[in-house]
Every structure is written in C-alpha cells, then in structure tokens.
Design an enzyme around this catalytic site. Sequence first.
Site, PDB file in Angstrom:
ATOM      1  N   GLY A 117       0.812  -1.159  -0.012  1.00 19.61           N
ATOM      2  CA  GLY A 117      -0.164  -0.002  -0.067  1.00 19.61           C
ATOM      3  C   GLY A 117       0.888   1.135   0.193  1.00 19.61           C
ATOM      4  N   GLY A 194      -6.406  -8.605  -6.778  1.00 17.15           N
ATOM      5  CA  GLY A 194      -5.051  -8.266  -7.075  1.00 17.15           C
ATOM      6  C   GLY A 194      -4.067  -9.498  -6.637  1.00 17.15           C
ATOM      7  NE  ARG A 217      -8.801   0.339 -10.684  1.00 15.07           N
ATOM      8  CZ  ARG A 217      -7.750   0.928 -10.208  1.00 15.07           C
ATOM      9  NH1 ARG A 217      -7.729   2.179 -10.189  1.00 15.07           N
ATOM     10  NH2 ARG A 217      -6.571   0.307 -10.208  1.00 15.07           N
ATOM     11  NE  ARG A 276      -2.391   0.527   4.094  1.00 15.32           N
ATOM     12  CZ  ARG A 276      -1.550  -0.631   3.928  1.00 15.32           C
ATOM     13  NH1 ARG A 276      -2.112  -1.713   4.246  1.00 15.32           N
ATOM     14  NH2 ARG A 276      -0.418  -0.417   3.439  1.00 15.32           N
ATOM     15  CG  ASP A 300      -3.648  -7.789   9.560  1.00 18.39           C
ATOM     16  OD1 ASP A 300      -3.411  -7.928  10.663  1.00 18.39           O
ATOM     17  OD2 ASP A 300      -2.735  -7.612   8.528  1.00 18.39           O
ATOM     18  CG  HIS A 324      -1.390  -3.244   9.698  1.00 19.99           C
ATOM     19  ND1 HIS A 324      -1.389  -2.058   9.144  1.00 19.99           N
ATOM     20  CD2 HIS A 324      -0.749  -4.001   8.492  1.00 19.99           C
ATOM     21  CE1 HIS A 324      -1.148  -1.976   8.040  1.00 19.99           C
ATOM     22  NE2 HIS A 324      -0.859  -3.356   7.489  1.00 19.99           N
ATOM     23  CB  ILE A 325       0.492  -9.656  12.041  1.00 18.82           C
ATOM     24  CG1 ILE A 325      -0.950 -10.442  12.052  1.00 18.82           C
ATOM     25  CG2 ILE A 325       0.737  -8.928  13.398  1.00 18.82           C
ATOM     26  CD1 ILE A 325      -0.657 -11.593  12.921  1.00 18.82           C
ATOM     27  N   GLY A 326      -0.262  -8.774   8.778  1.00 23.66           N
ATOM     28  CA  GLY A 326      -0.566  -9.651   7.177  1.00 23.66           C
ATOM     29  C   GLY A 326       0.980 -10.223   6.680  1.00 23.66           C
ATOM     30  CB  SER A 327       3.408  -8.133   4.975  1.00 18.26           C
ATOM     31  OG  SER A 327       4.036  -7.202   5.912  1.00 18.26           O
TER      32      SER A 327
HETATM   33  P1  NAP Z   1      -2.808  -5.070  -6.112  1.00 18.22           P
HETATM   34  O1  NAP Z   1      -2.042  -6.357  -6.525  1.00 18.22           O
HETATM   35  O2  NAP Z   1      -2.514  -3.942  -6.663  1.00 18.22           O
HETATM   36  O3  NAP Z   1      -4.364  -5.351  -5.925  1.00 18.22           O
HETATM   37  C1  NAP Z   1      -5.262  -4.482  -5.685  1.00 18.22           C
HETATM   38  C2  NAP Z   1      -6.542  -4.810  -6.341  1.00 18.22           C
HETATM   39  O4  NAP Z   1      -7.746  -3.823  -6.067  1.00 18.22           O
HETATM   40  C3  NAP Z   1      -6.623  -4.580  -7.708  1.00 18.22           C
HETATM   41  O5  NAP Z   1      -7.040  -5.925  -8.308  1.00 18.22           O
HETATM   42  C4  NAP Z   1      -7.178  -3.498  -8.244  1.00 18.22           C
HETATM   43  O6  NAP Z   1      -8.029  -3.645  -9.433  1.00 18.22           O
HETATM   44  C5  NAP Z   1      -8.408  -3.470  -7.231  1.00 18.22           C
HETATM   45  N1  NAP Z   1      -8.876  -2.226  -6.909  1.00 18.22           N
HETATM   46  C6  NAP Z   1      -8.420  -0.863  -7.107  1.00 18.22           C
HETATM   47  N2  NAP Z   1      -9.116   0.073  -6.741  1.00 18.22           N
HETATM   48  C7  NAP Z   1     -10.384  -0.759  -6.725  1.00 18.22           C
HETATM   49  C8  NAP Z   1     -11.683  -0.241  -6.546  1.00 18.22           C
HETATM   50  N3  NAP Z   1     -11.920   1.034  -6.469  1.00 18.22           N
HETATM   51  N4  NAP Z   1     -12.591  -1.109  -6.432  1.00 18.22           N
HETATM   52  C9  NAP Z   1     -12.552  -2.469  -6.522  1.00 18.22           C
HETATM   53  N5  NAP Z   1     -11.147  -2.930  -6.658  1.00 18.22           N
HETATM   54  C10 NAP Z   1     -10.126  -2.200  -6.813  1.00 18.22           C
HETATM   55  O7  NAP Z   1      -2.459  -4.904  -4.356  1.00 18.22           O
HETATM   56  P2  NAP Z   1      -2.282  -6.128  -3.429  1.00 18.22           P
HETATM   57  O8  NAP Z   1      -0.807  -6.439  -3.125  1.00 18.22           O
HETATM   58  O9  NAP Z   1      -3.514  -6.935  -3.498  1.00 18.22           O
HETATM   59  O10 NAP Z   1      -2.587  -5.251  -2.016  1.00 18.22           O
HETATM   60  C11 NAP Z   1      -3.943  -4.618  -1.841  1.00 18.22           C
HETATM   61  C12 NAP Z   1      -3.994  -3.717  -0.669  1.00 18.22           C
HETATM   62  O11 NAP Z   1      -3.671  -4.584   0.658  1.00 18.22           O
HETATM   63  C13 NAP Z   1      -2.732  -2.707  -0.679  1.00 18.22           C
HETATM   64  O12 NAP Z   1      -3.005  -1.440  -1.274  1.00 18.22           O
HETATM   65  C14 NAP Z   1      -2.615  -2.523   1.019  1.00 18.22           C
HETATM   66  O13 NAP Z   1      -3.255  -1.108   1.377  1.00 18.22           O
HETATM   67  C15 NAP Z   1      -3.084  -3.723   1.741  1.00 18.22           C
HETATM   68  N6  NAP Z   1      -2.101  -4.628   2.438  1.00 18.22           N
HETATM   69  C16 NAP Z   1      -2.434  -4.807   3.501  1.00 18.22           C
HETATM   70  C17 NAP Z   1      -1.391  -5.708   4.050  1.00 18.22           C
HETATM   71  C18 NAP Z   1      -1.291  -6.157   5.552  1.00 18.22           C
HETATM   72  O14 NAP Z   1      -0.562  -6.302   6.458  1.00 18.22           O
HETATM   73  N7  NAP Z   1      -2.719  -6.258   6.229  1.00 18.22           N
HETATM   74  C19 NAP Z   1      -0.172  -6.012   3.728  1.00 18.22           C
HETATM   75  C20 NAP Z   1      -0.013  -5.786   2.034  1.00 18.22           C
HETATM   76  C21 NAP Z   1      -1.104  -4.787   1.560  1.00 18.22           C
HETATM   77  P3  NAP Z   1      -7.308  -3.160 -10.891  1.00 18.22           P
HETATM   78  O15 NAP Z   1      -6.529  -4.528 -11.484  1.00 18.22           O
HETATM   79  O16 NAP Z   1      -8.511  -3.094 -11.879  1.00 18.22           O
HETATM   80  O17 NAP Z   1      -6.524  -2.067 -10.743  1.00 18.22           O
END
Ligand code: NAP
Length: 359
Positions: A117, A194, A217, A276, A300, A324-327
């Site tokens: 993120g 994603g 999207r 988030r 988380d 917030h221990i995801g990773s």
């Molecule tokens: P990613 O690969 O970029 O995937 C995000 C997905 O969300 C994509 O498929 C994207 O679609 C979709 N998206 C974007 N905007 C959207 C909307 N308005 N409505 C619906 N879907 C939408 O990212 P990721 O690695 O999976 O991570 C996702 C999020 O998880 C991060 O941004 C971060 O905030 C969070 N995260 C949390 C932790 C934790 O420790 N809990 C760890 C890592 C990440 P498109 O492909 O169409 O753009």
Amino acid sequence: MVLKRDNTRMVPVFIFISCILTSATTNAPHKMNNQKVLISSNDFPETGLKVLHEHFTVVQSRFNNFGEEGLKENKEELLNLIPGCSALVWISHHPITKELLDKAGPNLKMIAAASAGYNHCNVEELKARGIKLSNTPNVLSSAVADIAVALMLAASRRFTENLGQVRSGLWRIGFQYELGQEIRGSTVGIIGLGGIGQTVVKRLVGFEVEKFIYTGRKEKPEGKALGAEFVSLDNLLAQSDFVVLAVPLTTETKLMINSTTLGKMKQNAILINVGRGDLVDQDALYDALKSRRIYAAGLDVTTPEPLPKDHKLLTLPNIFILPHIGSATERTRSDMAVLAANNVVNALQGKPLITPVLQ
Ligand code: NAP
C-alpha cells in the site's frame, strides 16, 4: 640490548596492503559511495541492508516508528539525516510529510516504500517534485492471504468468544453451544482481485468453497483462470457469505464499507479486512455487529493503529482483530527489504524500477 628497528623491511608489506585496498575500491561493482541512502527506522532486515551497503553509503535512523516517543524521536532524527540523501527507504505506515521532503532538498531521487500500500506516501507531492516511488507488492501476497484465511476461520468459528472461555476457565460445553459457520459450501466475495485477493482464492481451494466472486474496476483474466466470476459490488454484497477486502485505500475506496453497503450484506455475512482500516466506517461496522445485522468480522487493519484498548469494537464478541500483521513473517519481511533495496539500486543507476508506483 637495544633492538634496532629496520623500517625498510616493512615497505613491501605497505605496498601489498595498499594494493589490496585500491583494488577493493576500484573493483567494487557499481559502488556509488557518494550517494547516500536513508533508512527510515532501525528495524530494516539485514538482507536488505546488505544490498544497499554494496552500492551506497547507508544512513539509518536509530529509532523505531513505534509509540508516541519513538515517532517523535524518529521524526527529528529523519529531519536531521535526510539532507543530501539520494534515496529514502520508508518502513512505516505513517505519512511522508512535505516537511521531510523539503529538508531532503533536490538530491532526493526516489523513495522505496517497504509496503504494498502507498496511500501514506503523499503520491501527488512526490509526482510534483519528480521523485520516483516504488512499493513491494507480490512478495507479500502469500503471507497476507494466510492472515485473511486465518481471519475467516477466527471470525466464523468465534475465536474471540471461545478464547474468552479458555482464559476465564468457564467453558460452555454442549452440543448446541458456540456453533459457528463453515467456509465449506460458502460464497466468497473478494473486493480487489489483485496479488492478495488472487492468493486468497488459491489458498481456499481445499476448503470446498461453493463459489468465488469478485469485484473491481474491470474483469480480469486471472479471475477466469481461478474460476471466479466478476460481479458488481452490490451483487457481491448480496451473494457473499464472506466478503474479503483486499483493495488499496484511495479516494474511491475510502469508507466503501459503510451503513449502506453493510445493509446490503447477508445476515450471516462475515467481513474480512486485510486492506486498510479506512476502507471501513468502523461506527457503522460496530452497529452492524452489535445488532447482528451481519454475523461477524475479522480485521487485520483498523483506524487508528494501534486501536485503543478501550475501543468499542473490542467490546464485541463477534469480531476478531489482529495488529496489522499481514506481512509479518521473517521470510516475507526479508523479501520486502531486498525488493525495496533493489528498487533503490535500479533507480540510482538510472534503470527502471522493479515495482514502480511513480516511475
Ligand atoms: P494489488 O495487487 O495492486 O491489487 C489491488 C486490487 O484492488 C487490484 O485488483 C485492483 O484492481 C483492485 N482495485 C483498485 N481500486 C479498486 C476499486 N476502487 N474497487 C475495487 N477494486 C479496486 O495490491 P495487493 O498487493 O493485492 O494489496 C492490496 C492492498 O492490501 C494494498 O494496497 C494494501 O493497502 C493492503 N495490504 C495490507 C497488508 C497487511 O499487512 N494487512 C499487506 C499488504 C497490503 P485493478 O487491477 O483493476 O486496478
């Protein structure tokens, strides 16, 4: 007896040592010691440090980004250390401030966020200043997906209530007590298919899920390959037994789970958030859980982090919250550090970023 020192015998030794030193400096591949890289806290894994030390002069904050004192001390330390640095490795979910960027001056070419993120990275300001930004997606998908599945199990099998019983010694043993819900036979809806969302689907294959659906999207080829159907958000909310939030936090997604969207969910629905905290209106979630409008939630991520220990969400039996221990596994944090470091190497060598946000 007086021993006379024979200095001439030392000359070949000096020549030998100086040859070694010269060759060590000149043969070091791509070493750009004049470029300084700042690491934003004292807990960056050794594996990432090693990559940076091979190429640059590394400066690192002595403090962590934890607690009020740590944050204050770290902020001051970073403002002192950043002038003249060419890159900054940002290991924090706290915002990158304009004040810090001003202090950095024109040398700062790139920021490597050690997270997937980047909602905290002040993207518009970086864009305006021509500063590149990288993140660390993909390498953390497995670890975060594991936590999503853990939360699904914890919320559906009522871990909060059940742990409470173990801690109090008052077990409600009976055939009809503390019955939960199963993943087997359920419809799992992923919001944001994603890296993490796709890995959640892969992780759940053995759980005999009836149907995977997702929204985003646009429809994605990966969805088809995973046997997941693309649907609208409303359709997903209406069908899903588990709603998994794995989207980035943007102006579009902020508070996307609110009283209206919670009202569209099934009464047995379980909300999982590994994205988030600000994706969810927590007051509305509290009301929906308290009134049993939905069945349970597993989070988380929250707002704020840390969540105060007297927060009303923590009074609910049907929520399971992790800090917030995801990773947070040794392997994944190391992989994130190496990826962040290699992004810095590429940026400062004029090569394309490996995982760019702003190229
Ligand atoms: P990613 O690969 O970029 O995937 C995000 C997905 O969300 C994509 O498929 C994207 O679609 C979709 N998206 C974007 N905007 C959207 C909307 N308005 N409505 C619906 N879907 C939408 O990212 P990721 O690695 O999976 O991570 C996702 C999020 O998880 C991060 O941004 C971060 O905030 C969070 N995260 C949390 C932790 C934790 O420790 N809990 C760890 C890592 C990440 P498109 O492909 O169409 O753009």
